[in-house]
Enzyme design. Structure first.
Site, short mmCIF file in Angstrom:
data_model
loop_
_atom_site.label_atom_id
_atom_site.label_comp_id
_atom_site.label_asym_id
_atom_site.label_seq_id
_atom_site.Cartn_x
_atom_site.Cartn_y
_atom_site.Cartn_z
N SER A 54 83.19 94.02 72.08
CA SER A 54 83.19 95.13 71.08
C SER A 54 82.88 96.47 71.60
CB SER A 54 82.34 94.61 69.74
OG SER A 54 82.81 93.66 69.17
N TRP A 58 83.24 97.25 74.61
CA TRP A 58 84.12 97.45 75.60
C TRP A 58 85.33 98.00 75.28
CZ3 TRP A 58 84.02 94.21 80.99
CH2 TRP A 58 82.54 94.18 81.15
N ALA A 59 85.57 97.92 73.82
CA ALA A 59 86.80 98.27 73.19
C ALA A 59 87.17 99.62 73.23
CB ALA A 59 86.92 97.93 71.71
N GLN A 60 88.18 100.25 73.89
CA GLN A 60 88.49 101.65 73.91
C GLN A 60 89.31 102.44 73.00
OE1 GLN A 60 89.65 102.47 77.82
NE2 GLN A 60 88.09 101.19 78.69
N GLU A 107 99.38 104.36 68.70
CA GLU A 107 99.35 103.31 69.81
C GLU A 107 100.63 102.36 69.70
OE1 GLU A 107 95.59 101.43 70.29
OE2 GLU A 107 94.53 103.01 70.56
N HIS A 149 96.56 92.35 78.73
CA HIS A 149 96.57 93.71 78.45
C HIS A 149 97.45 94.16 79.56
CE1 HIS A 149 95.72 98.10 77.89
NE2 HIS A 149 95.06 97.55 76.64
N ARG A 189 102.72 94.82 73.43
CA ARG A 189 101.90 94.58 74.53
C ARG A 189 102.61 93.27 75.39
NH1 ARG A 189 95.61 95.00 72.81
NH2 ARG A 189 95.41 97.24 72.99
N HIS A 222 93.06 89.59 77.85
CA HIS A 222 92.45 90.84 77.10
C HIS A 222 91.96 90.33 75.86
CE1 HIS A 222 91.24 94.54 75.74
NE2 HIS A 222 92.32 94.66 74.90
N ARG A 228 99.02 90.42 68.97
CA ARG A 228 97.98 91.28 67.96
C ARG A 228 98.50 92.76 68.27
NH1 ARG A 228 93.22 94.75 69.51
NH2 ARG A 228 93.70 93.91 71.61
#
Length: 519
Positions: free
Chosen positions: A42, A44-46, A113, A231, A277, A336, A371
Site C-alpha cells: 500500500s 508503494w501505490a502511486q 487512468e 504492470h 494493462r 504487480h 484489475r
C-alpha cells in the site's frame, strides 16, 4: 501458547490498519513483519484511489468500466457495491487527515487512468497516494488504545479446529525462530499479494504470497489464482524490486516508444497507451523479446513538470542517472498485482469459519481477470470496513485485553537464498506474462521439488503453495483472458467466462499428475 481476546490481523498495509481502526473499541493485535509503513505494498501505490466523486461521473459508470476491464468475470454485484461506497471512503480518509490533491476552490483534483471512461482517480502529490494514506493511518493506529502492533513478526500457519480457525502461529521475521501459537476469537488476513514470487516485480521484498499460502494450507478455498496483473511500466534499471513508473504518467499523455522511436501501441489498440494493462504489458513484453527496448517518453507531455508533479518518479530517475526532461525512461513488464487470492464474500468472510480476508490477499470478484487501475486501494478500504463490521457483529464482548509479549524459542531455519531465486525465476520464465502448457507443467514439477527440499521452512512452503495454485489454475484454464495469456490457447473462450474456485488439495492433485510425467 498464548491466549488473547484480541482480534488478530495478519498484515500491516492499508487494509489491515483501516480495519484495525474500524474495529474500535474491540481489542486488536496487528501482526507486522516489519516496522509499520515499511514493506507494505500500500505504501508503494502511486496512482491513487478510484471513486466517482462528482457528476457527470457516477458509481454506475465506474462499475461499468470495472466490468469491461475485468474481461467477463467480474461479479457485477460486487462492482456495484464497491463503486457505490467509494466516495464515502475518500471523505473518511480526508477526515482522518489524508492530504488529497485539491484545487483552489477545495474540490478534489480528479485524474484519468487507463480503461477509465472519466477522470475519477484521487491522488496525493501526483504519485504519493499510497504513502500518504498509510502515514495517515499509521498515525491514527499509533494513537488508538485498542490496537497492539507486533512488529518484526511473521504469521506462518493457521490453527484450526472443528469450529474453524482458532489461532495463528507466528515467528520472528528478522531472525530465525521457532513458532508460537496465539489463540484468538477471529483472524483477518490482510497481508498482501504475490508479486514477489516473480523475479521482476514492483512489490516490496516480503510480499511473496505467504498469507494466501497459509490460508490455502489451512483448507480455505481460493478464487482466480491464475490471474496475475503485470504492470507494463516498471523501471528497467536493474533494481529488485523494480520501481514503478506510475500509470498516471500515461494518463497525462506520456507515450511508449522503442529504440527506433516508434509508438508501438498505436497499431495494437484504439486507446494506445491507455489500453487495459494486460494489452499494454504484452505489447511491451513483445518489444523486449524483439530486442527493441521499450521506453516511456514524458518529454512532450510533461516536460520539466514531471520533476515537480511526480516526485517519486523523479527520484528514481535521478538515482538511475536518467533525466526524464530530456530522455525517455526504460521500462519492462513486472508482476504487480494478484487478482486472485483467498475467496471472500461481500462481508470479507472466507470459506473457513472465523477467518476473514481483505486487500490483495483476497479475491472478491471485483477485479475479474484484469484489475481496473486504482481499484486496488479502493477494494482494500471497502472490504476492510465490511470485514471489521462483520467481525464486530459476531463477537460477544468489547472488553479490554492485556497486551501480549510472545517469547520466541530458538529454532527455525533461514530462508535458502538459492531456492528462493530458483522459485522466482521459475515463475517469471513459465508462469509469467505469456504461458503455455509445457512451461506450466515444468513450473509445477520444479515447485514440487523445491517444496520437498525446503519442507522445514514454513514461510517457503507458504510461497510454494501460492505459486502452485497460480500455475495449476493457469494450466487448467485453456484460454486467454485478461491477465492470463496462453500462447497455446490465444483466444478467449466464452464458455470459460466464469471465476475459478480451487483448493490447495485440488492444485496439488494437478501437480502430482504432472510429476508422474517428469519421473
Amino acid at each position: 501458547m498464548l491466549d488473547t481476546g484480541r482480534i488478530v490481523i495478519v498484515g500491516a498495509g492499508l487494509g489491515a490498519l483501516y480495519a484495525a481502526l474500524e474495529l474500535a473499541p474491540h481489542p486488536v493485535l496487528v501482526i507486522s513483519p516489519e516496522p509499520l509503513g515499511r514493506g507494505a505494498s500500500s505504501s508503494w501505490a502511486q496512482g491513487g484511489v478510484a471513486a466517482a466523486m462528482e457528476r457527470p461521473d457516477s458509481p454506475e459508470a465506474h462499475a461499468a468500466d470495472t466490468q469491461r476491464a475485468g474481461a467477463g468475470t467480474v461479479d457485477s454485484r460486487v462492482a456495484a457495491m464497491v463503486t457505490r461506497v467509494a466516495r464515502d471512503h475518500i471523505l473518511d480518509l480526508t477526515e482522518l487527515g489524508t492530504p488529497f490533491d485539491r484545487d483552489a476552490a477545495g474540490n478534489y483534483v480528479m485524474n484519468r487512468e487507463a480503461a477509465h471512461s472519466a477522470a475519477r482517480v484521487v491522488r496525493v502529490k501526483g504519485d504519493q497516494a499510497g504513502h500518504r494514506i498509510m502515514q495517515t493511518l499509521i498515525t491514527a493506529v499509533r494513537a488508538a488504545r485498542h490496537v497492539q502492533v507486533l512488529e518484526n513478526t511473521l504469521a506462518v500457519r493457521l490453527e484450526t479446529n472443528e469450529d474453524g480457525v482458532s489461532g495463528v502461529w507466528i515467528s520472528r521475521a528478522d531472525t530465525p525462530s521457532a513458532a508460537v501459537l496465539i489463540r484468538t476469537p477471529a483472524v483477518l488476513l490482510a497481508g498482501g499479494g504475490s508479486g514477489g514470487l516473480y523475479a521482476h516485480t514492483t512489490n516490496p521484498p516480503r510480499i511473496r504470497g505467504q498469507v494466501i499460502g497459509l490460508a490455502a494450507r489451512a483448507g480455505a478455498r481460493l478464487a482466480d489464482p491464475e490471474f496475475v496483473q503485470f504492470h507494463p511500466t516498471a523501471f528497467d534499471i536493474g533494481e529488485d524490486p523494480a520501481p514503478l513508473a506510475t500509470e498516471a504518467l500515461r494518463g497525462e499523455g506520456a507515450v511508449l516508444i522503442n529504440t527506433e522511436g516508434a509508438r508501438f501501441m498505436l497499431p495494437v489498440h484504439p486507446d494506445a497507451e491507455l489500453a487495459p494493462r494486460d494489452i499494454v504489458a504484452r505489447a511491451i513484453f513483445a518489444e523486449t523479446q524483439a530486442g527493441r527496448r521499450p521506453m516511456l517518453d514524458t518529454r512532450a507531455a510533461l516536460g520539466a513538470e514531471v520533476l515537480s508533479r511526480f516526485p517519486t518518479v523523479a527520484q528514481t530517475c535521478a538515482r538511475a542517472g536518467i533525466d526524464p526532461v530530456t530522455e525517455p525512461i526504460p521500462v519492462a513488464v513486472a508482476a504487480h498485482y494478484h487478482m486472485g487470492g483467498v475467496e471472500a464474500d461481500m462481508q470479507g468472510r472466507s470459506s473457513l469459519r472465523k477467518l476473514w480476508v481483505c486487500g490483495e490477499a483476497s479475491s472478491t470478484g471485483l477485479h475479474g481477470a484484469n484489475r481496473l487501475a486504482s481499484n486496488g486501494l479502493l477494494e482494500a478500504l471497502v472490504y476492510a470496513r465490511n470485514a471489521a463490521q462483520d467481525i464486530a457483529a459476531q463477537l460477544q464482548t468489547t472488553a479490554e485485553c492485556a497486551e501480549i509479549a510472545p517469547e520466541f524459542p530458538v529454532g527455525g531455519c533461514p530462508m535458502d537464498a538459492k531456492a528462493l531465486t530458483t522459485l522466482r525465476e521459475t515463475m517469471t520464465a513459465f508462469v509469467g506474462v505469456r504461458r503455455d502448457a509445457a512451461g506450466l507443467r515444468r513450473a509445477l514439477a520444479i515447485l514440487a521439488r523445491l517444496e520437498a527440499e525446503q519442507a522445514e521452512d514454513e514461510n517457503f512452503v507458504n510461497m510454494c503453495a501460492t505459486a502452485t495454485l497460480i500455475a495449476a489454475a493457469a494450466l487448467a484454464r485453456q484460454e486467454s483472458r485478461g491477465g492470463h495469456y496462453r500462447d497455446d490457447y490465444p483466444e478467449t473462450d466464452p464458455a470459460q467466462a466464469q471465476r475459478t474456485r480451487i483448493t490447495l488439495a485440488e492444485a496439488l492433485a494437478i501437480r502430482a499428475r504432472v510429476q508422474e510425467d517428469f519421473q
